[in-house]
Write a protein that holds these residues in place. Structure first.
Motif, PDB file in Angstrom:
ATOM      1  N   UNK A  74     -43.769 -26.577  64.896  1.00 31.54           N
ATOM      2  CA  UNK A  74     -42.863 -26.966  65.969  1.00 31.54           C
ATOM      3  C   UNK A  74     -42.058 -28.182  65.545  1.00 31.54           C
ATOM      4  N   UNK A  75     -40.805 -28.238  65.999  1.00 28.92           N
ATOM      5  CA  UNK A  75     -40.035 -29.469  65.838  1.00 28.92           C
ATOM      6  C   UNK A  75     -39.321 -29.786  67.141  1.00 28.92           C
ATOM      7  N   UNK A  76     -38.581 -30.879  67.178  1.00 28.68           N
ATOM      8  CA  UNK A  76     -38.125 -31.426  68.458  1.00 28.68           C
ATOM      9  C   UNK A  76     -37.162 -30.528  69.228  1.00 28.68           C
ATOM     10  N   UNK A  77     -36.175 -29.912  68.565  1.00 27.36           N
ATOM     11  CA  UNK A  77     -35.214 -29.093  69.316  1.00 27.36           C
ATOM     12  C   UNK A  77     -35.878 -27.876  69.949  1.00 27.36           C
ATOM     13  N   UNK A  78     -36.618 -27.082  69.174  1.00 27.39           N
ATOM     14  CA  UNK A  78     -37.283 -25.940  69.811  1.00 27.39           C
ATOM     15  C   UNK A  78     -38.301 -26.340  70.870  1.00 27.39           C
ATOM     16  N   UNK A  79     -39.028 -27.435  70.678  1.00 26.17           N
ATOM     17  CA  UNK A  79     -40.018 -27.803  71.682  1.00 26.17           C
ATOM     18  C   UNK A  79     -39.341 -28.217  72.980  1.00 26.17           C
ATOM     19  N   UNK A  80     -38.140 -28.763  72.914  1.00 22.76           N
ATOM     20  CA  UNK A  80     -37.370 -29.077  74.124  1.00 22.76           C
ATOM     21  C   UNK A  80     -37.013 -27.781  74.846  1.00 22.76           C
ATOM     22  N   UNK A  81     -36.600 -26.780  74.095  1.00 25.43           N
ATOM     23  CA  UNK A  81     -36.276 -25.473  74.667  1.00 25.43           C
ATOM     24  C   UNK A  81     -37.515 -24.851  75.321  1.00 25.43           C
ATOM     25  N   UNK A  82     -38.650 -24.978  74.651  1.00 25.66           N
ATOM     26  CA  UNK A  82     -39.912 -24.435  75.169  1.00 25.66           C
ATOM     27  C   UNK A  82     -40.255 -25.086  76.507  1.00 25.66           C
ATOM     28  N   UNK A  83     -40.147 -26.423  76.580  1.00 26.99           N
ATOM     29  CA  UNK A  83     -40.474 -27.118  77.812  1.00 26.99           C
ATOM     30  C   UNK A  83     -39.560 -26.651  78.939  1.00 26.99           C
ATOM     31  N   UNK A  84     -38.278 -26.534  78.665  1.00 29.50           N
ATOM     32  CA  UNK A  84     -37.330 -26.089  79.690  1.00 29.50           C
ATOM     33  C   UNK A  84     -37.651 -24.675  80.160  1.00 29.50           C
ATOM     34  N   UNK A 102     -52.217 -23.623  71.951  1.00 27.41           N
ATOM     35  CA  UNK A 102     -51.758 -24.102  70.641  1.00 27.41           C
ATOM     36  C   UNK A 102     -52.542 -23.482  69.485  1.00 27.41           C
ATOM     37  N   UNK A 103     -53.209 -22.367  69.757  1.00 29.97           N
ATOM     38  CA  UNK A 103     -53.986 -21.698  68.707  1.00 29.97           C
ATOM     39  C   UNK A 103     -53.132 -21.398  67.474  1.00 29.97           C
ATOM     40  N   UNK A 104     -51.882 -20.988  67.695  1.00 30.35           N
ATOM     41  CA  UNK A 104     -51.008 -20.587  66.589  1.00 30.35           C
ATOM     42  C   UNK A 104     -50.235 -21.714  65.947  1.00 30.35           C
ATOM     43  N   UNK A 105     -50.510 -22.958  66.332  1.00 28.83           N
ATOM     44  CA  UNK A 105     -49.822 -24.108  65.740  1.00 28.83           C
ATOM     45  C   UNK A 105     -50.689 -24.638  64.595  1.00 28.83           C
ATOM     46  N   UNK A 106     -50.192 -24.574  63.360  1.00 27.80           N
ATOM     47  CA  UNK A 106     -51.036 -24.954  62.222  1.00 27.80           C
ATOM     48  C   UNK A 106     -51.382 -26.438  62.165  1.00 27.80           C
ATOM     49  N   UNK A 107     -50.434 -27.312  62.532  1.00 30.77           N
ATOM     50  CA  UNK A 107     -50.699 -28.746  62.501  1.00 30.77           C
ATOM     51  C   UNK A 107     -49.987 -29.418  63.674  1.00 30.77           C
ATOM     52  N   UNK A 108     -50.514 -30.552  64.063  1.00 29.97           N
ATOM     53  CA  UNK A 108     -49.905 -31.345  65.123  1.00 29.97           C
ATOM     54  C   UNK A 108     -49.631 -32.724  64.553  1.00 29.97           C
ATOM     55  N   UNK A 109     -48.374 -33.165  64.670  1.00 34.01           N
ATOM     56  CA  UNK A 109     -48.053 -34.529  64.255  1.00 34.01           C
ATOM     57  C   UNK A 109     -47.794 -35.364  65.501  1.00 34.01           C
ATOM     58  N   UNK A 110     -47.455 -36.629  65.321  1.00 35.33           N
ATOM     59  CA  UNK A 110     -47.264 -37.515  66.481  1.00 35.33           C
ATOM     60  C   UNK A 110     -46.143 -37.020  67.378  1.00 35.33           C
ATOM     61  N   UNK A 111     -45.085 -36.500  66.785  1.00 37.21           N
ATOM     62  CA  UNK A 111     -43.962 -36.012  67.580  1.00 37.21           C
ATOM     63  C   UNK A 111     -44.385 -34.845  68.477  1.00 37.21           C
ATOM     64  N   UNK A 112     -45.129 -33.909  67.910  1.00 38.01           N
ATOM     65  CA  UNK A 112     -45.586 -32.755  68.686  1.00 38.01           C
ATOM     66  C   UNK A 112     -46.579 -33.194  69.745  1.00 38.01           C
ATOM     67  N   UNK A 113     -47.495 -34.081  69.394  1.00 35.78           N
ATOM     68  CA  UNK A 113     -48.477 -34.568  70.370  1.00 35.78           C
ATOM     69  C   UNK A 113     -47.783 -35.287  71.524  1.00 35.78           C
ATOM     70  N   UNK A 114     -46.803 -36.120  71.213  1.00 31.76           N
ATOM     71  CA  UNK A 114     -46.052 -36.811  72.262  1.00 31.76           C
ATOM     72  C   UNK A 114     -45.289 -35.814  73.130  1.00 31.76           C
ATOM     73  N   UNK A 115     -44.708 -34.808  72.503  1.00 25.09           N
ATOM     74  CA  UNK A 115     -43.972 -33.794  73.266  1.00 25.09           C
ATOM     75  C   UNK A 115     -44.923 -33.013  74.179  1.00 25.09           C
ATOM     76  N   UNK A 116     -46.106 -32.759  73.686  1.00 27.15           N
ATOM     77  CA  UNK A 116     -47.117 -32.075  74.491  1.00 27.15           C
ATOM     78  C   UNK A 116     -47.431 -32.891  75.750  1.00 27.15           C
ATOM     79  N   UNK A 117     -47.603 -34.189  75.576  1.00 29.14           N
ATOM     80  CA  UNK A 117     -47.862 -35.061  76.727  1.00 29.14           C
ATOM     81  C   UNK A 117     -46.685 -35.079  77.699  1.00 29.14           C
ATOM     82  N   UNK A 118     -45.476 -35.118  77.171  1.00 35.00           N
ATOM     83  CA  UNK A 118     -44.292 -35.086  78.038  1.00 35.00           C
ATOM     84  C   UNK A 118     -44.219 -33.767  78.809  1.00 35.00           C
TER      85      UNK A 118
END
Length: 178
Positions: A74-84, A102-118
């Motif tokens: 996941x990266x920031x632009x698609x995750x914004x689309x997902x949230x919407x 998130x079973x299919x997400x291979x890794x989580x970085x700080x950006x993804x974790x923060x987006x998850x919280x948002x």
């Protein structure tokens, strides 16, 4: 032949005319190559968008329960689309529970974790509760390592367990065979 006839017997004029023709052909070739390249890039962009939309579709599991199975990096632009998309579906369906798997997400970085919280916060703001499922040990360790606070967010190791929890929260009777 026409160039030779037009230049008469002057080799310098013939060379200049040949050079102009060569430059014109080069320019036409570059124009063609750029057009093909742009067309290919457009096709790739469209295919990436279609693949992304397929891999992040919101699924209605039960009346009042939606799931968002996330797949791939996941990266920031698609995750914004997902949230919407998820928020829109929650409002459209009047769902009370949103499961982010998130079973299919291979890794989580700080950006993804923060987006998850948002996303969890946004889900709550539209009047639903969120359950995060599919966290594997390495992802759990990463989230803890980054200091991400998921206190107050229900988590389950599998989508099935998250669905059962969601059903309990909605006071649905679920018969489990097995």
């Amino acid at each position: 032949m026409q160039l030779k006839a037009d230049s008469g017997k002057d080799p310098e004029v013939l060379a200049q005319q040949m050079w102009r023709v060569t430059e014109l052909l080069d320019a036409m070739g570059m124009l063609t190559i750029r057009a093909v390249q742009r067309a290919r890039e457009d096709v790739i962009r469209r295919q990436q968008q279609e693949l992304f939309e397929l891999s992040t579709s919101v699924v209605k599991l039960w009346d009042g329960i939606l799931a968002l199975p996330m797949i791939g990096t996941q990266d920031s632009e698609p995750t914004q689309y997902v949230m919407e998309s998820l928020l829109k579906r929650i409002v459209e369906t009047g769902s009370d529970i949103a499961i982010i798997d998130i079973t299919g997400v291979p890794t989580v970085d700080t950006l993804i974790a923060q987006h998850l919280l948002k996303t969890v916060t946004a889900i709550r703001l539209v009047g639903a509760e969120c359950i995060i499922s599919g966290s594997r040990p390495q992802i759990a360790q990463t989230i803890v390592h980054f200091g991400i606070d998921l206190e107050g967010v229900a988590t389950r190791s599998t989508l099935a367990d998250a669905l059962i929890l969601g059903a309990k929260q909605l006071r649905l009777v679920v018969a489990i065979r097995g």
